[in-house]
Scaffold this motif. Structure first.
Motif, PDB file in Angstrom:
ATOM      1  N   ILE A 162     -70.194   5.445  91.380  1.00 15.51           N
ATOM      2  CA  ILE A 162     -69.382   6.163  92.375  1.00 15.51           C
ATOM      3  C   ILE A 162     -68.833   7.450  91.772  1.00 15.51           C
ATOM      4  O   ILE A 162     -68.726   7.586  90.551  1.00 15.51           O
ATOM      5  N   ASN A 163     -68.478   8.365  92.648  1.00 13.56           N
ATOM      6  CA  ASN A 163     -67.872   9.619  92.206  1.00 13.56           C
ATOM      7  C   ASN A 163     -67.099  10.203  93.381  1.00 13.56           C
ATOM      8  O   ASN A 163     -67.244   9.756  94.526  1.00 13.56           O
ATOM      9  N   SER A 164     -66.278  11.197  93.104  1.00 10.68           N
ATOM     10  CA  SER A 164     -65.694  11.968  94.201  1.00 10.68           C
ATOM     11  C   SER A 164     -66.102  13.412  93.979  1.00 10.68           C
ATOM     12  O   SER A 164     -65.968  13.932  92.864  1.00 10.68           O
ATOM     13  N   ILE A 165     -66.643  14.035  95.002  1.00  8.26           N
ATOM     14  CA  ILE A 165     -67.063  15.422  94.803  1.00  8.26           C
ATOM     15  C   ILE A 165     -66.127  16.404  95.503  1.00  8.26           C
ATOM     16  O   ILE A 165     -66.488  17.538  95.777  1.00  8.26           O
ATOM     17  N   GLY A 166     -64.897  15.946  95.765  1.00  6.80           N
ATOM     18  CA  GLY A 166     -63.868  16.878  96.242  1.00  6.80           C
ATOM     19  C   GLY A 166     -64.035  17.285  97.693  1.00  6.80           C
ATOM     20  O   GLY A 166     -64.905  16.763  98.403  1.00  6.80           O
ATOM     21  N   CYS A 167     -63.204  18.216  98.103  1.00 10.85           N
ATOM     22  CA  CYS A 167     -63.189  18.655  99.500  1.00 10.85           C
ATOM     23  C   CYS A 167     -62.942  20.172  99.508  1.00 10.85           C
ATOM     24  O   CYS A 167     -62.740  20.763  98.441  1.00 10.85           O
ATOM     25  N   PRO A 168     -62.924  20.806 100.669  1.00 12.94           N
ATOM     26  CA  PRO A 168     -62.744  22.268 100.685  1.00 12.94           C
ATOM     27  C   PRO A 168     -61.433  22.721 100.034  1.00 12.94           C
ATOM     28  O   PRO A 168     -61.288  23.888  99.684  1.00 12.94           O
ATOM     29  N   ALA A 169     -60.480  21.786  99.843  1.00 15.83           N
ATOM     30  CA  ALA A 169     -59.221  22.191  99.209  1.00 15.83           C
ATOM     31  C   ALA A 169     -59.371  22.318  97.689  1.00 15.83           C
ATOM     32  O   ALA A 169     -58.671  23.108  97.060  1.00 15.83           O
ATOM     33  N   CYS A 170     -60.256  21.524  97.107  1.00 16.87           N
ATOM     34  CA  CYS A 170     -60.345  21.548  95.639  1.00 16.87           C
ATOM     35  C   CYS A 170     -61.706  21.996  95.098  1.00 16.87           C
ATOM     36  O   CYS A 170     -61.795  22.535  93.989  1.00 16.87           O
ATOM     37  N   LEU A 171     -62.762  21.775  95.866  1.00 14.65           N
ATOM     38  CA  LEU A 171     -64.099  22.079  95.339  1.00 14.65           C
ATOM     39  C   LEU A 171     -64.303  23.569  94.998  1.00 14.65           C
ATOM     40  O   LEU A 171     -64.881  23.878  93.947  1.00 14.65           O
ATOM     41  N   PRO A 172     -63.843  24.507  95.840  1.00 17.71           N
ATOM     42  CA  PRO A 172     -64.088  25.920  95.525  1.00 17.71           C
ATOM     43  C   PRO A 172     -63.532  26.341  94.154  1.00 17.71           C
ATOM     44  O   PRO A 172     -64.202  27.067  93.412  1.00 17.71           O
ATOM     45  N   THR A 173     -62.333  25.853  93.803  1.00 19.81           N
ATOM     46  CA  THR A 173     -61.753  26.207  92.501  1.00 19.81           C
ATOM     47  C   THR A 173     -62.643  25.662  91.378  1.00 19.81           C
ATOM     48  O   THR A 173     -62.938  26.342  90.393  1.00 19.81           O
ATOM     49  N   TYR A 174     -63.076  24.413  91.555  1.00 22.63           N
ATOM     50  CA  TYR A 174     -63.948  23.820  90.543  1.00 22.63           C
ATOM     51  C   TYR A 174     -65.254  24.603  90.422  1.00 22.63           C
ATOM     52  O   TYR A 174     -65.711  24.909  89.317  1.00 22.63           O
ATOM     53  N   LYS A 175     -65.822  24.960  91.577  1.00 24.30           N
ATOM     54  CA  LYS A 175     -67.105  25.693  91.567  1.00 24.30           C
ATOM     55  C   LYS A 175     -66.955  26.991  90.775  1.00 24.30           C
ATOM     56  O   LYS A 175     -67.844  27.355  89.999  1.00 24.30           O
ATOM     57  N   LYS A 176     -65.836  27.685  90.994  1.00 23.46           N
ATOM     58  CA  LYS A 176     -65.594  28.960  90.299  1.00 23.46           C
ATOM     59  C   LYS A 176     -65.621  28.747  88.789  1.00 23.46           C
ATOM     60  O   LYS A 176     -66.282  29.473  88.052  1.00 23.46           O
ATOM     61  N   GLU A 177     -64.910  27.726  88.337  1.00 23.53           N
ATOM     62  CA  GLU A 177     -64.864  27.443  86.891  1.00 23.53           C
ATOM     63  C   GLU A 177     -66.245  27.077  86.358  1.00 23.53           C
ATOM     64  O   GLU A 177     -66.633  27.487  85.272  1.00 23.53           O
ATOM     65  N   LEU A 178     -66.953  26.292  87.168  1.00 18.34           N
ATOM     66  CA  LEU A 178     -68.287  25.863  86.739  1.00 18.34           C
ATOM     67  C   LEU A 178     -69.227  27.060  86.626  1.00 18.34           C
ATOM     68  O   LEU A 178     -69.982  27.199  85.653  1.00 18.34           O
ATOM     69  N   VAL A 179     -69.172  27.950  87.637  1.00 16.56           N
ATOM     70  CA  VAL A 179     -70.039  29.127  87.631  1.00 16.56           C
ATOM     71  C   VAL A 179     -69.726  29.994  86.410  1.00 16.56           C
ATOM     72  O   VAL A 179     -70.643  30.476  85.717  1.00 16.56           O
ATOM     73  N   SER A 180     -68.457  30.142  86.089  1.00 18.77           N
ATOM     74  CA  SER A 180     -68.136  30.989  84.931  1.00 18.77           C
ATOM     75  C   SER A 180     -68.645  30.317  83.648  1.00 18.77           C
ATOM     76  O   SER A 180     -69.125  30.984  82.731  1.00 18.77           O
ATOM     77  N   PHE A 181     -68.610  28.967  83.586  1.00 14.72           N
ATOM     78  CA  PHE A 181     -69.183  28.238  82.449  1.00 14.72           C
ATOM     79  C   PHE A 181     -70.703  28.467  82.383  1.00 14.72           C
ATOM     80  O   PHE A 181     -71.262  28.767  81.328  1.00 14.72           O
ATOM     81  N   LEU A 182     -71.355  28.363  83.550  1.00 16.91           N
ATOM     82  CA  LEU A 182     -72.821  28.485  83.591  1.00 16.91           C
ATOM     83  C   LEU A 182     -73.262  29.897  83.200  1.00 16.91           C
ATOM     84  O   LEU A 182     -74.307  30.079  82.555  1.00 16.91           O
ATOM     85  N   THR A 183     -72.459  30.894  83.594  1.00 13.30           N
ATOM     86  CA  THR A 183     -72.812  32.289  83.298  1.00 13.30           C
ATOM     87  C   THR A 183     -72.852  32.518  81.777  1.00 13.30           C
ATOM     88  O   THR A 183     -73.648  33.313  81.288  1.00 13.30           O
ATOM     89  N   LYS A 184     -72.038  31.752  81.063  1.00  7.80           N
ATOM     90  CA  LYS A 184     -72.007  31.917  79.600  1.00  7.80           C
ATOM     91  C   LYS A 184     -73.179  31.215  78.916  1.00  7.80           C
ATOM     92  O   LYS A 184     -73.408  31.401  77.735  1.00  7.80           O
ATOM     93  N   HIS A 185     -73.865  30.351  79.655  1.00  6.97           N
ATOM     94  CA  HIS A 185     -74.967  29.592  79.029  1.00  6.97           C
ATOM     95  C   HIS A 185     -76.305  30.035  79.587  1.00  6.97           C
ATOM     96  O   HIS A 185     -76.752  29.560  80.617  1.00  6.97           O
ATOM     97  N   LYS A 186     -76.937  30.944  78.823  1.00  9.20           N
ATOM     98  CA  LYS A 186     -78.194  31.538  79.299  1.00  9.20           C
ATOM     99  C   LYS A 186     -79.377  30.571  79.160  1.00  9.20           C
ATOM    100  O   LYS A 186     -80.441  30.793  79.721  1.00  9.20           O
ATOM    101  N   ASP A 187     -79.211  29.501  78.342  1.00  8.71           N
ATOM    102  CA  ASP A 187     -80.352  28.622  78.069  1.00  8.71           C
ATOM    103  C   ASP A 187     -80.494  27.460  79.062  1.00  8.71           C
ATOM    104  O   ASP A 187     -81.275  26.534  78.831  1.00  8.71           O
ATOM    105  N   ILE A 188     -79.773  27.492  80.174  1.00 10.03           N
ATOM    106  CA  ILE A 188     -79.993  26.457  81.195  1.00 10.03           C
ATOM    107  C   ILE A 188     -81.337  26.719  81.886  1.00 10.03           C
ATOM    108  O   ILE A 188     -81.846  27.841  81.848  1.00 10.03           O
TER     109      ILE A 188
END
Ligand code: HAM
Length: 405
Positions: A162-188
């Protein structure tokens, strides 16, 4: 050259078809106990429906749709899954305006143009349920328990994640952080680079080992849940524990379809190889509104029937009657008797006169429980010879007794 079924499409013949029916009957009965009602949406829908619900960024819409232009020039698609059609139907029939709770179950063919392999087909079957109008996390728990009850009733071994993948109140903030993490990792991998721009949380369940290694350091979804998502996720775990349901929390479980919010879950089997998900589902509180209906919370799941059939054993028992005669002149009588007996029992009738030995062999081949034969004496006396092929007992009965037996 003989015409064969298309690649990735399979015939379901006996004895497999018996298993299929047994599964559908049992699953339907259990879903009905949970007050789900049968619904049957069409197999073909407007392509837009899937693009907007399952999502343009998903593999299903991006690569796997059986999409074509019909003779009227409409862009249509064979359903790759069941939820979107049920939601479309729910809105079209104005059930969203009635309020209250509406629960549906369905089963049937789904179509995905995937690379066929063990457990993965281009036409496959799902048994699914969708519940509308209930925001309580008890419904999420009930849905998981319903799936579990179906799987348990066939003694299937699984792990529930099981997991929780959040809702429109919390997911966008998480996505932003994730995208900034992904941008730093060119080897994905290339797929993850694409997902970063379309639906970043999908990178989390990438199958590539290098990516998985990198994501060990990625921001954690569960640490970014808003209060409401956190509260529901904690409560869900409490309910499952109280019901003695074993589960693991898989924070990378994000599901391959874009409509989910909050609860996501999968039942995984270790006995199936690479295609190990036997069922998957979750909450999708925004989809009804997104497709034009009134805001309606919803939650559901679908079980992959082919994968289940691989896991279950159903022993076929001898069943019903075999009826035949040793005399040509008794065939009319045999045929007439067969029709009468079939009003209450399963009966195989042989239209050719044969020796007793040949009849018994045929009755055995047809898995009949009773071989019933009319020979010369029986024809004269108005009786019938019956042999119980399981108990190995034989006796004579009057025609009336045979019909009532
Ligand atoms: P899904 O995870 O895409 O979810 O599919 C559900 C199940 O269908 C999978 O766990 C798997 O057992 C089976 N399945 C998927 N693709 C194939 C395939 N190509 N061949 C054989 N079996 C397959 C959904 O479809 C969602 N609509 C479930 C849902 C309902 N969520 C909320 N409500």
């Amino acid at each position: 050259m003989a015409i064969k079924a298309l690649r990735g499409m399979k015939d379901i013949l006996p004895p497999l078809s018996y298993k299929y029916l047994a599964f559908i009957q049992k699953a339907s009965a259990i879903a009905q106990n949970y007050t789900f009602e049968y619904i049957e949406p069409p197999l073909l829908e407007e392509t837009q429906l899937f693009k907007r619900s399952v999502g343009e960024s998903s593999d299903i819409v991006g690569k796997e749709m059986y999409q074509f232009i019909d003779k009227g020039g409409n862009d249509v698609c064979l359903r790759p899954e069941g939820t979107a059609g049920v939601v479309r139907s729910f809105i079209e029939h104005k059930l969203d305006r009635q309020g209250g709770v509406h629960r549906f179950y369905y089963y049937g063919s789904m179509f995905r143009y995937e690379r066929p392999q063990k457990g993965r087909f281009r036409q496959f079957h799902q048994f699914g349920v969708e519940s509308f109008g209930e925001a309580s996390v008890y419904e999420d728990a009930a849905i998981i328990l319903l799936a579990k009850e179906i799987l348990d009733s066939f003694d299937i071994k699984y792990t529930l994640a099981i997991n929780s993948i959040g809702c429109p109140a919390c997911l966008p903030t998480y996505k932003k952080e994730l995208v900034s993490f992904l941008t730093k990792h060119k080897d994905i991998c290339e797929d993850c680079k694409r997902r970063k721009d379309t639906n970043p949380i999908r990178v989390l369940d990438c199958k590539n080992a290098t990516c998985q290694e990198i994501y060990n350091e990625a921001p954690k979804l569960l640490e970014h849940l808003c209060e409401s998502c956190q509260r529901d996720f904690t409560k869900l775990q409490e309910i499952l524990k109280a019901e003695n349901v074993e589960f693991v929390i898989d924070e990378r479980l994000v599901r391959g379809l874009d409509y989910y919010t909050k609860t996501a879950f999968e039942f995984i089997s270790s006995e199936l190889g690479a295609q190990n998900a036997i069922a998957g589902g979750g909450r999708y509180d925004n989809l009804v509104e997104f497709l034009g209906g009134r805001p309606t919370p919803a939650v559901g799941f679908a079980i992959g029937v082919e994968r289940i059939l691989d896991l279950i054993e159903i022993t076929q028992h001898r069943e019903g009657f075999y009826l035949g005669s040793m005399l040509d002149e008794a065939i009319d009588k045999v045929f007439h008797l067969a029709l009468q007996k079939r009003k209450s029992a399963k009966l195989y009738v042989e239209y050719k006169a044969k020796s007793l030995k040949a009849h018994l062999k045929a009755a055995d081949k047809h898995d009949a429980k009773y071989a019933c034969i009319i020979g010369e004496d029986e024809l004269q006396n108005g009786t019938i010879w019956i042999k119980d092929l399981e108990a190995k007992k034989e006796w004579h009965a009057s025609i009336q007794e045979f019909l009532e037996f």
